[in-house]
Design an enzyme around this catalytic site. Structure first.
Site, short mmCIF file in Angstrom:
data_model
loop_
_atom_site.label_atom_id
_atom_site.label_comp_id
_atom_site.label_asym_id
_atom_site.label_seq_id
_atom_site.Cartn_x
_atom_site.Cartn_y
_atom_site.Cartn_z
N SER A 52 2.58 30.38 41.35
CA SER A 52 2.00 31.47 40.55
C SER A 52 0.99 32.30 41.33
CB SER A 52 1.36 30.90 39.28
OG SER A 52 0.47 29.85 39.58
N HIS A 88 5.18 64.12 6.12
CA HIS A 88 6.63 64.24 6.40
C HIS A 88 6.89 65.28 7.50
CE1 HIS A 88 7.14 62.12 2.54
NE2 HIS A 88 6.20 62.95 2.12
N SER A 99 8.79 71.17 36.01
CA SER A 99 10.17 70.74 36.17
C SER A 99 10.65 71.15 37.55
CB SER A 99 11.03 71.42 35.09
OG SER A 99 12.38 71.49 35.51
N LYS A 149 8.49 75.49 33.06
CA LYS A 149 8.08 74.31 32.28
C LYS A 149 6.70 73.79 32.65
CE LYS A 149 10.25 71.82 30.02
NZ LYS A 149 11.40 71.08 29.58
N GLU A 189 3.40 61.65 26.91
CA GLU A 189 4.69 60.98 26.74
C GLU A 189 4.64 59.57 27.33
OE1 GLU A 189 8.15 64.16 27.05
OE2 GLU A 189 6.65 64.48 28.59
N TYR A 228 -0.53 20.68 27.43
CA TYR A 228 -0.10 21.69 28.39
C TYR A 228 1.37 21.55 28.75
CZ TYR A 228 0.36 24.49 32.60
OH TYR A 228 0.79 25.41 33.51
N1 ARG Z 1 -0.48 27.72 37.47
C1 ARG Z 1 -0.65 26.94 36.29
C2 ARG Z 1 -0.71 27.84 35.05
O1 ARG Z 1 -0.93 28.99 35.23
C3 ARG Z 1 -1.92 26.17 36.38
C4 ARG Z 1 -1.92 24.92 35.60
C5 ARG Z 1 -1.00 23.94 36.27
N2 ARG Z 1 -1.01 22.70 35.59
C6 ARG Z 1 -0.10 21.75 35.83
N3 ARG Z 1 -0.22 20.69 35.15
N4 ARG Z 1 0.86 21.94 36.68
O2 ARG Z 1 -0.49 27.43 33.95
#
Ligand code: ARG
Length: 463
Positions: free
Chosen positions: A22, A156, A277, A283, A290, A317
């Site tokens: 990540s 409307h 444009s 334009k 937008e 978790y």
């Molecule tokens: N990168 C993980 C997240 O964003 C961090 C927590 C990781 N925890 C684990 N038990 N692998 O959720």
């Protein structure tokens, strides 16, 4: 090396790294992750895990890293770390060896990431409140520039009743006030601290969680470790606030786009916030507005995406929850951009007062006045409504406004009508008659403008 290498004899596959790592996105949390580690180091030192000297060394490295992070100078590209937490820890181990290896005592990435994300969301929420206030200031300045200008009000998308342009501006101020209060409300629940909950069951080290919470600016520690590591309500609440805020901005955008059409021609937008444009030389397009409308899709999508990710997740978790980040990072950044550009567009906006006024005078927007006039002459409203409808028909046939009908023509429809009807049909007169608080008359709008300017600190004389 991964933080969890000991139990493994084989290497991660490169595709597993691609799906699991990540760091490419959670590097956004660098400042907050380091901030959390600085406080955590103090807490475990106080619990006897680190000596004063070790704490000082850890703090020295963490503060130096913090400065680099704030300057955006951390080198993530050449790092092999799995996530931001491993990145920071690896750095400390490189610099301090075993002292670096002590920081994670009693902590899990589960309580760590939940804390980081809360800190990040809190910072963003504060910045977004500032953005929303700046946009309110732009609306108040615009309302002040054209306080008594009249535009057609629509229902409307048909001309309904004339309103002050400033009343239209202040309508969006009301929406933004609610948007701010939604974020403030979300912040009260967001501002609790997961740290000290460990992986899911709590920590065995004698951490003073109240002190730690205070250190990080949290109101209190989260009170259930299972909930603390698996709760992402605070992200959802901000995403809902962002979605509602963007929905409001999209309505503002749509109004401006419509007022800016060749057909309406009520407003012009500055060169700095429009584009041309490549083919049609004439334009000038309201792209900024937008794009505000368009960006709603990804912001609403982030809310929907995280709701679906969280649905049915067992406690506590789960790695699914790593998917909480990219959506909220993007959504809040888009919201910020849209709030800023909306303010810029409004600052360049020029109202074509005579054209807007003319449009307000057409389309029989004063028909309700005639009905009310007849009511004042003793005719029941339903009958008055019908008679006025007949008058509109006559005017439509003659292709003229109601006030262009002669007294004789009007009296054919309702003999009670007198010469004073023409005063009632006058545009300014009928607008100013809406004089109760909340109405579009001069009195309530001037008062509202003063109140909002005072609240926001906008100097009306210089606006
Ligand atoms: N990168 C993980 C997240 O964003 C961090 C927590 C990781 N925890 C684990 N038990 N692998 O959720």
């Amino acid at each position: 090396m991964a933080l969890w290498g000991g139990r493994f004899s084989g290497q991660s596959s490169s595709m597993f790294r691609t799906v699991n790592d990540s760091l490419p996105f959670d590097k956004t949390l660098a400042v907050e992750d380091i901030q959390g580690s600085i406080a955590w180091a103090s807490a475990i030192a106080k619990a006897g895990v680190l000596t004063e000297r070790e704490l000082a060394q850890l703090h020295g490295e963490l503060h130096a890293l913090q400065e680099q992070a704030e300057r955006g100078e951390l080198d993530f590209a050449s790092s092999d770390a799995e996530d931001i937490h491993s990145f920071v820890e690896a750095h400390l181990i490189t610099k301090l060896g075993d002292i670096g290896r002590k920081l994670h005592t009693g902590r899990s990435r589960n309580d760590q990431v939940a804390t980081d994300l809360r800190l990040w969301c809190r910072n963003q929420a504060q910045a977004l409140i500032t953005d929303m206030e700046a946009l309110q200031c732009a609306l108040v300045r615009l309302a002040h520039r054209y306080t008594d200008a009249i535009i057609p009000g629509y229902t409307h998308l048909q001309r309904a009743q004339p309103v002050r342009f400033s009343h239209w501006c202040l309508a969006y101020v009301e929406m933004l006030k609610r948007d701010v209060s939604r974020v403030q409300d979300a912040m009260t629940r967001l501002n609790q601290m997961p740290l000290g909950c460990g992986a899911l069951a709590g920590t065995v080290y004698p951490i003073d969680r109240d002190l730690l919470a205070e250190d990080l600016g949290f109101t209190s520690p989260c009170m259930n470790s299972l909930d603390a590591v698996s709760d992402r309500d605070f992200v959802l609440e901000l995403l809902f606030a962002a979605s509602t805020g963007m929905m409001h901005l999209s309505r503002l955008a749509e109004d401006v786009i419509f007022y800016n059409t060749g057909e309406a021609g009520f407003v012009q937008l500055g060169d700095a916030v429009t584009s041309g444009s490549s083919l049609m030389p004439q334009k000038k397009n309201p792209d900024a507005m937008e794009l505000i409308r368009g960006k709603c899709g990804r912001v609403f999508g982030a809310l929907q995406g995280l709701l679906v990710t969280m649905k049915g997740l067992p406690l506590a978790y789960n790695k699914d929850m790593q998917e909480d980040k990219e959506g909220v990072f993007d959504a809040l950044s888009q919201w910020h951009i849209c709030l800023c550009i909306a303010a810029e567009v409004l600052d360049t906006l020029v109202l074509n007062e005579s054209r807007a006024r003319q449009a307000a005078q057409q389309g029989y927007a004063n028909a309700t006045e005639l009905a009310d006039y007849l009511v004042a002459k003793g005719i029941p409203f339903r009958t008055a409504h019908d008679l006025t409808g007949q008058a509109v028909l006559v005017a439509l046939e003659k292709q003229c406004a109601l006030e262009a009908l002669s007294l004789a023509e009007l009296q054919q429809i309702a003999p009670q009508i007198q010469q004073d009807v023409y005063d009632v049909l006058d545009l300014d007169f009928l607008v100013n008659k809406r004089s109760l608080p909340g109405g579009t008359g001069a009195k309530p709008v001037h008062a509202a403008l003063q109140t909002e300017a005072l609240r926001l600190g906008v100097e009306l004389n210089q606006a």
